[in-house]
Write a protein that holds these residues in place. Structure first.
Motif, PDB file in Angstrom:
ATOM      1  N   ALA A  78      30.594  31.737  34.669  1.00 25.59           N
ATOM      2  CA  ALA A  78      32.008  32.074  34.823  1.00 25.59           C
ATOM      3  C   ALA A  78      32.892  30.855  34.595  1.00 25.59           C
ATOM      4  O   ALA A  78      33.966  30.960  33.982  1.00 25.59           O
ATOM      5  N   MET A  79      32.464  29.697  35.081  1.00 31.55           N
ATOM      6  CA  MET A  79      33.264  28.486  34.909  1.00 31.55           C
ATOM      7  C   MET A  79      33.468  28.163  33.431  1.00 31.55           C
ATOM      8  O   MET A  79      34.531  27.703  33.029  1.00 31.55           O
ATOM      9  N   ALA A  80      32.448  28.427  32.618  1.00 31.26           N
ATOM     10  CA  ALA A  80      32.578  28.187  31.182  1.00 31.26           C
ATOM     11  C   ALA A  80      33.659  29.079  30.571  1.00 31.26           C
ATOM     12  O   ALA A  80      34.453  28.625  29.736  1.00 31.26           O
ATOM     13  N   ALA A  81      33.706  30.343  30.980  1.00 28.38           N
ATOM     14  CA  ALA A  81      34.743  31.248  30.469  1.00 28.38           C
ATOM     15  C   ALA A  81      36.119  30.810  30.931  1.00 28.38           C
ATOM     16  O   ALA A  81      37.107  30.876  30.175  1.00 28.38           O
ATOM     17  N   ILE A  82      36.207  30.354  32.167  1.00 31.60           N
ATOM     18  CA  ILE A  82      37.490  29.901  32.716  1.00 31.60           C
ATOM     19  C   ILE A  82      37.996  28.677  31.956  1.00 31.60           C
ATOM     20  O   ILE A  82      39.182  28.591  31.609  1.00 31.60           O
ATOM     21  N   LEU A  83      37.107  27.730  31.667  1.00 28.65           N
ATOM     22  CA  LEU A  83      37.501  26.561  30.879  1.00 28.65           C
ATOM     23  C   LEU A  83      37.926  26.975  29.477  1.00 28.65           C
ATOM     24  O   LEU A  83      38.905  26.439  28.934  1.00 28.65           O
ATOM     25  N   ALA A  84      37.199  27.936  28.883  1.00 30.93           N
ATOM     26  CA  ALA A  84      37.555  28.393  27.539  1.00 30.93           C
ATOM     27  C   ALA A  84      38.969  28.978  27.525  1.00 30.93           C
ATOM     28  O   ALA A  84      39.758  28.725  26.606  1.00 30.93           O
ATOM     29  N   ARG A  85      39.308  29.752  28.536  1.00 34.18           N
ATOM     30  CA  ARG A  85      40.658  30.308  28.600  1.00 34.18           C
ATOM     31  C   ARG A  85      41.693  29.205  28.786  1.00 34.18           C
ATOM     32  O   ARG A  85      42.790  29.259  28.203  1.00 34.18           O
ATOM     33  N   HIS A  86      41.366  28.173  29.557  1.00 34.21           N
ATOM     34  CA  HIS A  86      42.306  27.084  29.810  1.00 34.21           C
ATOM     35  C   HIS A  86      42.635  26.282  28.557  1.00 34.21           C
ATOM     36  O   HIS A  86      43.709  25.685  28.485  1.00 34.21           O
ATOM     37  N   VAL A  87      41.710  26.229  27.580  1.00 36.89           N
ATOM     38  CA  VAL A  87      41.999  25.456  26.370  1.00 36.89           C
ATOM     39  C   VAL A  87      42.552  26.340  25.263  1.00 36.89           C
ATOM     40  O   VAL A  87      42.626  25.928  24.105  1.00 36.89           O
ATOM     41  N   GLY A  88      42.982  27.549  25.607  1.00 41.91           N
ATOM     42  CA  GLY A  88      43.753  28.363  24.684  1.00 41.91           C
ATOM     43  C   GLY A  88      42.998  29.418  23.913  1.00 41.91           C
ATOM     44  O   GLY A  88      43.560  30.030  22.994  1.00 41.91           O
ATOM     45  N   LEU A  89      41.751  29.670  24.260  1.00 46.72           N
ATOM     46  CA  LEU A  89      41.021  30.734  23.563  1.00 46.72           C
ATOM     47  C   LEU A  89      41.526  32.101  24.025  1.00 46.72           C
ATOM     48  O   LEU A  89      41.960  32.244  25.167  1.00 46.72           O
ATOM     49  N   PRO A  90      41.498  33.108  23.129  1.00 48.29           N
ATOM     50  CA  PRO A  90      42.155  34.400  23.417  1.00 48.29           C
ATOM     51  C   PRO A  90      41.358  35.274  24.380  1.00 48.29           C
ATOM     52  O   PRO A  90      40.842  36.341  24.024  1.00 48.29           O
ATOM     53  N   ILE A  91      41.255  34.808  25.616  1.00 49.34           N
ATOM     54  CA  ILE A  91      40.567  35.529  26.680  1.00 49.34           C
ATOM     55  C   ILE A  91      41.613  36.016  27.669  1.00 49.34           C
ATOM     56  O   ILE A  91      42.506  35.258  28.066  1.00 49.34           O
ATOM     57  N   GLY A  92      41.530  37.282  28.044  1.00 52.93           N
ATOM     58  CA  GLY A  92      42.517  37.859  28.956  1.00 52.93           C
ATOM     59  C   GLY A  92      42.095  37.700  30.405  1.00 52.93           C
ATOM     60  O   GLY A  92      41.836  36.594  30.877  1.00 52.93           O
ATOM     61  N   ARG A  93      41.979  38.808  31.113  1.00 58.16           N
ATOM     62  CA  ARG A  93      41.596  38.756  32.526  1.00 58.16           C
ATOM     63  C   ARG A  93      40.113  38.418  32.669  1.00 58.16           C
ATOM     64  O   ARG A  93      39.304  38.740  31.804  1.00 58.16           O
ATOM     65  N   ILE A  94      39.777  37.771  33.762  1.00 58.17           N
ATOM     66  CA  ILE A  94      38.386  37.467  34.079  1.00 58.17           C
ATOM     67  C   ILE A  94      38.089  38.012  35.464  1.00 58.17           C
ATOM     68  O   ILE A  94      38.752  37.650  36.440  1.00 58.17           O
ATOM     69  N   ALA A  95      37.105  38.900  35.540  1.00 59.74           N
ATOM     70  CA  ALA A  95      36.648  39.433  36.824  1.00 59.74           C
ATOM     71  C   ALA A  95      35.220  38.949  37.050  1.00 59.74           C
ATOM     72  O   ALA A  95      34.401  38.946  36.122  1.00 59.74           O
ATOM     73  N   LEU A  96      34.933  38.530  38.269  1.00 56.28           N
ATOM     74  CA  LEU A  96      33.612  38.027  38.613  1.00 56.28           C
ATOM     75  C   LEU A  96      32.857  39.089  39.411  1.00 56.28           C
ATOM     76  O   LEU A  96      33.438  39.759  40.269  1.00 56.28           O
ATOM     77  N   ALA A  97      31.565  39.222  39.115  1.00 54.23           N
ATOM     78  CA  ALA A  97      30.721  40.197  39.808  1.00 54.23           C
ATOM     79  C   ALA A  97      29.575  39.459  40.481  1.00 54.23           C
ATOM     80  O   ALA A  97      28.870  38.679  39.837  1.00 54.23           O
ATOM     81  N   THR A  98      29.389  39.702  41.769  1.00 50.42           N
ATOM     82  CA  THR A  98      28.255  39.133  42.480  1.00 50.42           C
ATOM     83  C   THR A  98      27.406  40.263  43.070  1.00 50.42           C
ATOM     84  O   THR A  98      27.798  41.429  43.038  1.00 50.42           O
ATOM     85  N   ASN A  99      26.272  39.884  43.642  1.00 50.48           N
ATOM     86  CA  ASN A  99      25.473  40.858  44.370  1.00 50.48           C
ATOM     87  C   ASN A  99      25.851  40.790  45.852  1.00 50.48           C
ATOM     88  O   ASN A  99      26.981  40.429  46.190  1.00 50.48           O
ATOM     89  N   ALA A 100      24.926  41.114  46.730  1.00 53.61           N
ATOM     90  CA  ALA A 100      25.240  41.122  48.168  1.00 53.61           C
ATOM     91  C   ALA A 100      25.507  39.733  48.735  1.00 53.61           C
ATOM     92  O   ALA A 100      26.000  39.613  49.861  1.00 53.61           O
ATOM     93  N   ASN A 101      25.201  38.693  47.971  1.00 48.64           N
ATOM     94  CA  ASN A 101      25.569  37.337  48.377  1.00 48.64           C
ATOM     95  C   ASN A 101      27.055  37.152  48.066  1.00 48.64           C
ATOM     96  O   ASN A 101      27.443  36.737  46.974  1.00 48.64           O
ATOM     97  N   ASP A 102      27.876  37.479  49.041  1.00 48.04           N
ATOM     98  CA  ASP A 102      29.306  37.694  48.806  1.00 48.04           C
ATOM     99  C   ASP A 102      30.199  36.545  49.260  1.00 48.04           C
ATOM    100  O   ASP A 102      31.366  36.758  49.604  1.00 48.04           O
ATOM    101  N   VAL A 103      29.691  35.310  49.233  1.00 45.98           N
ATOM    102  CA  VAL A 103      30.519  34.181  49.651  1.00 45.98           C
ATOM    103  C   VAL A 103      31.778  34.077  48.784  1.00 45.98           C
ATOM    104  O   VAL A 103      32.870  33.793  49.290  1.00 45.98           O
ATOM    105  N   LEU A 104      31.664  34.333  47.485  1.00 47.08           N
ATOM    106  CA  LEU A 104      32.836  34.249  46.604  1.00 47.08           C
ATOM    107  C   LEU A 104      33.797  35.423  46.816  1.00 47.08           C
ATOM    108  O   LEU A 104      35.014  35.205  46.937  1.00 47.08           O
TER     109      LEU A 104
END
Length: 429
Positions: A252-278
């Motif tokens: 996910a961090m890689a996608a977030i960095l890609a969006r920050h440098v101007g690549l045409p990425i819209g919304r980002i949603a993160l999916a986890t399992n039952a380990n729900d700290v995030l």
């Protein structure tokens, strides 16, 4: 470009030095001193071409800058297709066509290509220590297998990876050793971080990391998001939104960095399992790591995601601004299984448990009225999780040829206590 620690104590270093070290001396994670300015990017003729373009600003002035195109060509020699997935506007970004059938192949092969070049000037071997919750270890083992001057030690939680994952981890031999730890992934990760921060150990046996804490794995993962988003844009479609399964937060961090440098990425949603700290953090609770629990999506069984440090650095420790930038959703085992079954009934496709977390989140987003084009990020081939997937889809899942070849090899792993002293003694043996 120079790179600094998320903790702000260690001196800035070059990209090559940051990749070779893995972890900063102050225990923080390396990040760019300044992100490249956003720009208009062009889609390359292939993934390697796009990767060389996107990564060039990060390699500026580095000793490896001239070799970047060759590194990308060596690492990115398999497809990462973005293809329709059921309803119009839904897509699947398949990242599992590498030698170990998981997205981790992409970053691991890039890291191996960079470190093998850096080791040419060194006389002492370098040991890569890596903690894995399932897929990372096999990808690193495959990428570094028989690489001169490089040794690999893989730690994985005994009994908490799938049988085929465990076989992959122990089937390489030669310069790759697998250790099955009597504990959780978080135990393995803590032991690796402690080893990397142990100056006396490093003096006796130089170490580096291949976990998602390594910039050599994180930065190249921007490439497949860039390539997919730019291809999608070139086809005349709207910005590509992403649903990303995440455990240690590197993908996910890689996608977030890609969006920050101007690549045409819209919304980002993160999916986890039952380990729900995030998800709990994104719901407004204080960030509180906890012990991980075992799930059917075991590669995401992480209770203390390392890359939270990078994410909070990117948002200057402004948690409210960070929470406003993304959504994060937990999917329990029952919903994972139900999603695997429903996706197969609807589309005829089998997906792995990790991909199913993202597919479930996209289903929920669509019910809530989310429009636009969305890609579910498919992180592993379902054949790696046959015990979970096959009863739900009602048939055997074909095993890709590279994975089948690995499963034919004998496998062996050495037991290890979940104790840093035991790891230290092993490394000095």
């Amino acid at each position: 470009m120079r790179f600094v620690s998320t903790r702000g104590v260690s001196a800035p270093v070059s990209l090559s030095a940051a990749i070779a070290a893995g972890l900063a001396p102050d225990g923080g994670l390396y990040v760019p001193e300044m992100l490249p300015a956003a720009r208009r990017w062009r889609v390359g003729s292939c993934l390697a071409d796009t990767a060389a373009q996107v990564l060039a600003p990060f390699f500026a002035d580095d000793v490896l800058a001239a070799e970047l195109p060759a590194i990308c060509a060596e690492a990115f020699d398999f497809p990462v297709p973005l293809r329709p997935f059921g309803a119009d506007g839904d897509y699947l970004l398949e990242l599992f066509h590498g030698p170990t059938a998981a997205f981790k192949d992409i970053g691991a092969r890039f890291l191996a290509a960079t470190l093998s070049r850096l080791r040419r000037a060194e006389n002492r071997p370098l040991t890569i220590v890596v903690a894995t919750s399932g897929d990372t270890g096999a990808a690193v083992a495959a990428a570094f297998h028989r690489q001169p001057g490089l040794q690999v030690v893989v730690l994985y939680p005994d009994g908490r990876v799938s049988p085929r994952q465990a076989h992959q981890l122990g089937c390489f031999g030669d310069n790759v050793q697998a250790l099955r730890v009597a504990g959780s992934f978080d135990d393995c990760q803590a032991m690796v971080k402690q080893a990397l921060s142990d100056a006396d150990l490093q003096a006796q046996r130089p170490l580096s990391s291949a976990n998602s804490i390594s910039l050599g794995r994180l930065l190249p993962q921007m490439s497949y998001y860039a390539h997919a988003a730019l291809q999608h844009q070139a086809a005349g479609r709207s910005a590509l939104n992403l649903v990303i399964p995440t455990g240690n937060l590197g993908n996910a961090m890689a996608a977030i960095l890609a969006r920050h440098v101007g690549l045409p990425i819209g919304r980002i949603a993160l999916a986890t399992n039952a380990n729900d700290v995030l998800p709990r953090f994104f719901d407004g609770q204080p960030y509180q790591p906890c012990s991980s629990v075992a799930t059917v999506a075991n590669a995401m069984d992480v209770g203390a995601p390392s890359n939270v440090e990078r994410l909070r650095w990117l948002y200057a420790d402004d948690d409210e601004k960070l929470r406003a930038a993304f959504t994060c959703h937990a999917v329990d085992d029952a919903m994972i299984r139900a999603t695997i079954a429903s996706v197969h009934a609807r589309t005829g496709e089998a997906i792995c448990p990790h991909t199913a977390t993202a597919a479930k989140v996209l289903q929920d987003l669509r019910v809530q009225g989310a429009g636009g084009d969305w890609a579910v990020v498919a992180t592993a081939h379902p054949a790696k999780f046959e015990a979970v997937v096959e009863p739900l889809v009602g048939h055997a899942v074909a095993v890709p040829a590279p994975l089948a070849a690995l499963l034919q090899r004998p496998a062996q792993a050495e037991p290890l206590a979940a104790d840093y002293a035991a790891l230290r003694a092993y490394l000095l043996r």
